[in-house]
Design an enzyme around this catalytic site. Structure first.
Site, short mmCIF file in Angstrom:
data_model
loop_
_atom_site.label_atom_id
_atom_site.label_comp_id
_atom_site.label_asym_id
_atom_site.label_seq_id
_atom_site.Cartn_x
_atom_site.Cartn_y
_atom_site.Cartn_z
N GLU A 18 0.49 18.40 -3.47
CA GLU A 18 0.56 17.33 -4.05
C GLU A 18 -0.52 16.52 -4.49
O GLU A 18 -0.62 15.84 -5.23
CB GLU A 18 1.55 16.35 -2.84
CG GLU A 18 2.77 16.71 -2.85
CD GLU A 18 3.15 17.79 -1.86
OE1 GLU A 18 2.19 18.27 -1.36
OE2 GLU A 18 4.48 17.87 -1.44
N PHE A 53 13.62 12.31 10.13
CA PHE A 53 12.94 13.44 9.79
C PHE A 53 12.08 13.21 8.33
O PHE A 53 12.78 12.77 7.38
CB PHE A 53 13.97 14.53 9.44
CG PHE A 53 13.46 15.95 8.74
CD1 PHE A 53 12.44 16.60 9.83
CD2 PHE A 53 13.68 16.35 7.46
CE1 PHE A 53 11.92 17.70 9.13
CE2 PHE A 53 12.92 17.35 7.24
CZ PHE A 53 12.08 18.30 7.69
N GLN A 54 10.88 13.45 8.17
CA GLN A 54 10.25 13.25 7.35
C GLN A 54 9.88 11.92 6.67
O GLN A 54 10.03 11.56 5.55
CB GLN A 54 10.50 14.37 5.89
CG GLN A 54 10.04 15.84 6.40
CD GLN A 54 10.05 16.59 5.19
OE1 GLN A 54 11.13 16.46 4.27
NE2 GLN A 54 9.26 17.65 5.33
N LYS A 100 16.54 7.83 -0.50
CA LYS A 100 17.42 8.90 -0.95
C LYS A 100 18.84 8.44 -1.48
O LYS A 100 19.33 8.77 -2.31
CB LYS A 100 17.36 10.10 -0.09
CG LYS A 100 18.29 11.29 -0.54
CD LYS A 100 18.23 12.46 0.36
CE LYS A 100 18.62 13.67 -0.48
NZ LYS A 100 18.77 14.93 0.57
N MET A 157 -25.52 18.72 -2.91
CA MET A 157 -25.88 17.34 -2.74
C MET A 157 -26.12 17.07 -1.10
O MET A 157 -27.08 16.21 -0.93
CB MET A 157 -24.77 16.64 -3.19
CG MET A 157 -25.07 14.99 -3.27
SD MET A 157 -26.44 14.70 -4.16
CE MET A 157 -25.99 14.47 -6.13
C1 LIG Z 1 -22.34 12.06 -6.32
C2 LIG Z 1 -22.29 10.65 -6.87
C3 LIG Z 1 -23.61 10.12 -7.24
C4 LIG Z 1 -23.55 8.97 -8.15
N1 LIG Z 1 -24.38 8.61 -8.77
C5 LIG Z 1 -24.41 7.32 -9.78
C6 LIG Z 1 -25.46 6.98 -10.51
O1 LIG Z 1 -26.65 7.68 -10.61
N2 LIG Z 1 -25.23 6.32 -11.44
C7 LIG Z 1 -23.89 5.51 -11.71
O2 LIG Z 1 -23.83 4.87 -12.49
N3 LIG Z 1 -22.84 5.94 -10.84
C8 LIG Z 1 -23.20 6.78 -9.94
N4 LIG Z 1 -22.07 7.19 -9.25
C9 LIG Z 1 -20.68 6.67 -9.53
C10 LIG Z 1 -20.54 5.27 -8.65
O3 LIG Z 1 -20.36 5.56 -7.35
C11 LIG Z 1 -19.52 4.45 -9.34
O4 LIG Z 1 -18.24 5.21 -9.44
C12 LIG Z 1 -19.92 3.99 -10.77
O5 LIG Z 1 -21.30 3.58 -10.92
C13 LIG Z 1 -18.91 2.91 -11.30
O6 LIG Z 1 -19.03 2.76 -12.66
P1 LIG Z 1 -18.62 1.46 -13.22
O7 LIG Z 1 -19.37 0.45 -12.76
O8 LIG Z 1 -18.56 1.74 -14.79
O9 LIG Z 1 -17.26 0.89 -12.85
P2 LIG Z 1 -15.64 1.54 -12.80
O10 LIG Z 1 -15.56 2.08 -11.46
O11 LIG Z 1 -15.53 2.40 -14.16
O12 LIG Z 1 -15.05 0.05 -12.83
C14 LIG Z 1 -14.72 -0.24 -14.29
C15 LIG Z 1 -15.14 -2.03 -14.36
O13 LIG Z 1 -14.71 -2.51 -15.44
C16 LIG Z 1 -13.73 -3.36 -15.31
N5 LIG Z 1 -12.61 -3.08 -16.33
C17 LIG Z 1 -11.73 -2.12 -16.39
N6 LIG Z 1 -11.00 -2.32 -17.65
C18 LIG Z 1 -11.78 -3.23 -18.40
C19 LIG Z 1 -11.33 -3.96 -19.60
N7 LIG Z 1 -10.40 -3.50 -20.44
N8 LIG Z 1 -12.35 -4.72 -20.06
C20 LIG Z 1 -13.27 -4.97 -19.47
N9 LIG Z 1 -13.52 -4.76 -18.22
C21 LIG Z 1 -12.70 -3.77 -17.48
C22 LIG Z 1 -13.17 -3.28 -13.83
O14 LIG Z 1 -12.72 -4.42 -13.58
C23 LIG Z 1 -14.36 -2.65 -13.21
O15 LIG Z 1 -15.09 -3.73 -12.65
C24 LIG Z 1 -22.08 8.47 -8.32
C25 LIG Z 1 -20.98 9.04 -7.71
C26 LIG Z 1 -21.09 10.26 -6.88
C27 LIG Z 1 -19.73 10.69 -6.44
C1 LIG Z 2 -13.28 15.72 0.06
C2 LIG Z 2 -14.78 15.52 0.35
N1 LIG Z 2 -15.50 15.82 1.48
C3 LIG Z 2 -16.69 15.63 1.58
C4 LIG Z 2 -17.48 15.07 0.52
C5 LIG Z 2 -19.06 14.84 0.80
N2 LIG Z 2 -19.82 15.91 -0.33
C6 LIG Z 2 -20.34 15.08 -1.35
S1 LIG Z 2 -21.12 16.40 -2.24
C7 LIG Z 2 -20.87 17.78 -1.29
C8 LIG Z 2 -20.93 19.03 -1.34
C9 LIG Z 2 -20.66 19.52 -2.70
O1 LIG Z 2 -20.67 20.92 -2.73
P1 LIG Z 2 -20.61 21.78 -4.07
O2 LIG Z 2 -19.28 21.39 -4.58
O3 LIG Z 2 -21.05 23.23 -3.74
O4 LIG Z 2 -21.44 20.97 -5.10
P2 LIG Z 2 -22.97 21.00 -5.30
O5 LIG Z 2 -23.37 19.72 -4.73
O6 LIG Z 2 -23.56 22.46 -4.40
O7 LIG Z 2 -23.36 21.09 -6.73
C10 LIG Z 2 -20.09 17.05 -0.17
C11 LIG Z 2 -19.67 17.99 0.96
C12 LIG Z 2 -16.81 14.58 -0.72
N3 LIG Z 2 -17.77 13.85 -1.68
N4 LIG Z 2 -15.49 14.80 -0.61
#
Ligand SMILES: Cc1cc2nc3c(=O)[nH]c(=O)nc-3n(C[C@H](O)[C@H](O)[C@H](O)COP(=O)(O)OP(=O)(O)OC[C@H]3O[C@@H](n4cnc5c(N)ncnc54)[C@H](O)[C@@H]3O)c2cc1C
Ligand SMILES: Cc1ncc(C[n+]2csc(CCOP(=O)(O)OP(=O)(O)O)c2C)c(N)n1
Ligand SMILES: [Mg+2]
Lengths: 163, 576
Positions: B50, B112-113, B162, B479
């Site tokens: 799912e 159940f479930q 259901k 990472m």
């Molecule tokens: C490993 C990892 C590393 C990351 N590193 C970075 C990084 O280096 N830099 C980075 O930027 N992010 C990074 N992120 C992502 C970060 O965690 C956030 O998800 C991201 O920065 C949020 O983006 P955003 O501010 O564009 O907001 P979103 O999450 O895209 O939110 C959208 C915003 O726009 C608003 N909005 C929605 N619809 C509309 C509309 N029609 N008109 C006006 N406003 C609207 C919402 O209310 C909200 O405030 C990383 C994520 C991971 C997993």
């Molecule tokens: C469901 C989930 N569990 C744990 C994490 C924490 N986490 C972030 S990056 C990462 C490693 C990812 O490894 P891989 O897919 O091999 O990517 P790489 O960083 O090596 O490119 C982990 C465990 C996560 N983001 N999501």
């Protein structure tokens, strides 16, 4: 700062838990919460007492507004308002204490609504600090039980929170 | 027309114009599955877990802008959805999730479930409903679609006991064309006075900067953003979620900002005097240390959700509204002013920015005998001419795509930013491919992430979705390893990937094509070969340099301009 936030919300099962869940999920504090249906049975009025600086309160109001079941939100402590809380206090009342407690209740405009040979139940309404003050004036070992409704509030004047 | 509850569900989906429903059957939804049987209008995609259904629907939604629809049974079916629902919620993706529930009379009896699906999902949905009256079923589904797709989009769940779908009880069916909720009126247009104030501030700017986010894509405001940015001649950066709203290959674009943003984007943010933020939520991965964020800037913030404004960073000019009409109105007002941004100041600002840009912070070792992951992404960009739909999982590979695949179009970059859900990429790519069967769809992943929803390879075969999987296989949770290298003195606690499967054989076992690529010179030919196999899912297992890190990096607790650059780049020396 202490704030009293009033809201109108859909009178639906689950609406209360959405509000309560929001406070716990975002780490906002709830000092008191009261809720009951209004003159329109599909709408409930809720009063929440919370604490926080300006930015926290602003976020709380915005987050509450964002809940789909919430119709209107107003921080009534921002305006001229009246606050009332209901309190029921059961006290041990024997011998010469009976007179003293009664006098104290009168001073605070409380009413004795149940009497036995050894106890009273006092009903009192007022702003929460007044209820606090009354309790502070009762000796600790007199009090058997305290029940407070939590504050409710309403704006003064014509302005109101309605649909 | 009299219909049973189950038929109402299916008919409502048809009336809503739903193309695909991603689901998995079970006891509580069997009436609904029976109503789906034999009809072709709503195509059911049978997933293998799912969670996969939610990510597929999410990928579909992000690529098309239309809501993704999910169907699962009660109990374990519903709980398996939670990760995917939370993923969609964090990135504001519109989903309508239908779950079965035990019959109304036994709710609360630990049947159940049975599980409290509405309770479990409440904190990670925009809204949810439990339908207790079949007469309200059609209207509730309408409300779900309406809420999911308007304002700030998000997932909405409808829990259906259901007995409500009992095929023997038929009632008149009416699907409302529109619904009105007195408690929900999202703002569309911005306040004109606020927009005028913003225009004035923008025209005063000496060191302006545009910071655009996912809201521009969600709000279909890419055109308006481009027009405004070009008219102003301002530098622009984007969050991870906003990439593609403004063309990644354009000169005015400084690359992504934030934790793994470019040197020039983060420096320009730090030094700017006016910041125009649009559809971005000042996430902590963007701001770094909050009290040193944009210290010289007056900030304008356009966002449809008032609670995004001044949540983390206090702004000077808030504008609540949809990005599209607000940006359009802003440009109208700017043009009407008869003024232009200060040319002299702007060109001095650009000179400064070009000096930062000259550092070329994304350069890496191109002579290496090992496959550099950055190189794979660059080649992918070239081979797909920058036009593919790219999904990713979470980790280093995700960041390398954000840095090296220059997205020129909105809705092409599909990843989990807010929740950071490993396992997202493969099912999301299947959802995208179903929506756009003629387009190139790639999932860039890591050997750890891909294993979290690998079972969907089977779904991909059944529904003929010939996506390409680019596995940047560094045999590490890269990472995690990187953080351990930087902050835990290289104690690589449980971040290696031992006992990896043979991915080529695995792909083949699922009926697909697998390729193993171990040398840099084989990267390009392998990609070309894979993309020439139009009707095959190809799993490309790239054995990459396992110690490569993502740079630049703003480490925890640092301000955005205090970036850690790779050892081979020194701004002090090179920019002196
Ligand atoms: C490993 C990892 C590393 C990351 N590193 C970075 C990084 O280096 N830099 C980075 O930027 N992010 C990074 N992120 C992502 C970060 O965690 C956030 O998800 C991201 O920065 C949020 O983006 P955003 O501010 O564009 O907001 P979103 O999450 O895209 O939110 C959208 C915003 O726009 C608003 N909005 C929605 N619809 C509309 C509309 N029609 N008109 C006006 N406003 C609207 C919402 O209310 C909200 O405030 C990383 C994520 C991971 C997993
Ligand atoms: C469901 C989930 N569990 C744990 C994490 C924490 N986490 C972030 S990056 C990462 C490693 C990812 O490894 P891989 O897919 O091999 O990517 P790489 O960083 O090596 O490119 C982990 C465990 C996560 N983001 N999501
Ligand atoms: Mg890895």
């Amino acid at each position: 700062m202490r704030h009293i936030i009033s809201l109108l919300l859909e009178n639906e099962s689950g609406a209360l838990s959405r509000v309560a869940g929001l406070f716990s999920a975002r780490g906002y504090n709830i000092e008191a919460l009261t809720v009951a249906p209004t003159e329109d049975p599909t709408v409930s009025r809720m009063t929440i007492v919370t604490r926080g600086d300006e930015r926290v309160i602003e976020q709380i109001t915005k987050q509450l507004n964002k809940l789909i079941d919430v119709i209107k939100v107003l921080d009534i402590s921002e305006a001229d308002h009246i606050e009332r809380e209901l309190m029921l206090v059961k006290v041990r009342a024997k011998d010469q204490e009976r007179e003293e407690i009664k006098r104290l209740a009168d001073i605070f405009r409380g009413r004795i609504i149940d009497v036995t040979a050894s106890s009273y139940v006092i009903e009192m309404t007022g702003a929460s600090p007044k209820l606090d003050a009354f309790l502070a004036n009762l000796a600790k070992d007199w009090i058997i039980e305290v029940v407070r409704s939590g504050p409710t509030g309403i704006l003064r004047g014509e302005r109101g929170l309605h649909l | 027309m009299d219909l049973s509850g189950a038929e109402i569900v299916v008919q409502a989906l048809k009336d809503e114009g739903v193309e695909f429903i991603f689901g998995y059957p079970g006891g509580a939804v069997l009436h609904i599955y029976d109503a789906l049987f034999g009809q072709e209008e709503v195509k059911h995609v049978l997933v293998r877990h799912e969670q996969g259904a939610t990510h597929m629907a999410d990928g579909y939604a992000r690529a098309t802008g239309k809501p993704g629809v999910v169907l699962a049974t009660s109990g374990p079916g519903a709980t398996n959805l939670v990760t995917g629902i939370a993923t969609a919620y964090m990135d504001s993706s519109p989903l309508v999730v239908l779950t079965g529930q035990v019959p109304t009379p036994v709710i609360g009896s630990d049947a159940f479930q049975e599980c409290d699906t509405v309770g479990i999902t409440r904190p990670c949905v925009k809204h949810n409903f439990l339908v207790k009256d079949r007469h309200k079923l059609a209207e509730t589904i309408k409300k779900a679609f309406y809420i999911a797709t308007t304002g700030r989009p998000g997932p909405v769940l409808v829990d259906i006991p259901k007995d409500i779908t009992d095929p023997k009880v038929k009632i008149p069916y009416h699907y409302p064309k529109t619904v009105h909720l007195r408690s929900y009126n999202p703002t569309v247009k911005g306040n004109p006075r606020q927009i005028r104030k913003a225009a004035e501030l923008i025209l005063e700017a000496k060191r302006p900067m545009i910071y655009s986010g996912g809201g521009v894509i969600l709000g279909e405001a890419s055109e308006e953003l481009r027009e405004l940015t070009r008219w102003l001649g301002f530098p622009i950066t984007s969050t991870l979620m906003g990439l593609g709203a403004y063309p990644g290959t354009d000169r005015q674009f400084l690359g992504m900002l934030g934790m793994h943003g470019t040197y020039e984007a983060n420096m320009a943010m730090h030094e700017c005097d006016v910041l125009l933020a649009v559809g971005a939520r000042f996430d902590d991965r963007v701001t770094g240390k909050l009290d040193e964020f944009c210290p010289y800037a007056k900030i304008i913030h356009i966002d449809v959700d008032p609670s995004s404004i001044s949540k983390n960073v206090l702004v000077d000019i808030p504008i609540v509204g949809q990005a599209k009409p607000v940006l359009a109105e802003l440009l109208v007002q700017l043009k009407a002013s008869g003024r232009r941004p200060e040319a002299e100041a702007l060109s001095a600002w650009w000179e400064q920015i070009e000096r930062w840009r000259a550092l070329d912070c994304l350069r890496y070792d191109r002579e290496s005998s090992l496959i550099k992951p950055q190189y794979v992404v660059e080649q992918l960009w070239q081979v797909t001419r920058g036009k593919a739909y790219v999904t990713s999982d979470v980790g280093q590979h995700q960041m390398w795509v954000a840095q090296y695949y220059k997205f020129d179009y909105p809705r092409r970059w599909i990843n989990s930013g807010g929740l950071g859900t490993m396992g997202f990429g493969l099912p999301a790519a299947i959802g995208v491919k179903l929506a756009f069967p003629e387009e190139d769809v790639v999932c860039v992943t890591g050997e750890a992430s891909i294993q979290m929803c690998i079972q969907e390879l089977s779904t991909a075969l059944q529904y003929k979705t010939p996506i390409k999987i680019v596995n940047l296989n560094n045999r590490y949770m890269g990472m995690v390893r990187q953080w351990q290298e930087f902050t835990y003195e290289s104690r690589y606690s449980h971040s290696y990937m031992d006992a990896l499967p043979d991915f080529v054989k695995l792909a083949e076992a699922y009926g697909h094509v697998g390729m193993l690529i171990e040398k840099p010179q084989d990267v390009r030919p392998a990609l070309e070969e894979a993309f020439s196999m139009k009707d095959k899912l190809v799993f490309l297992d790239f054995i990459t340099d396992r110690t490569e890190n993502v740079y630049p990096m703003v480490e925890a607790g640092k301000a955005q301009h205090q970036m850690r650059l790779p050892p081979w780049i020194s701004p002090e020396r090179e920019l002196a």
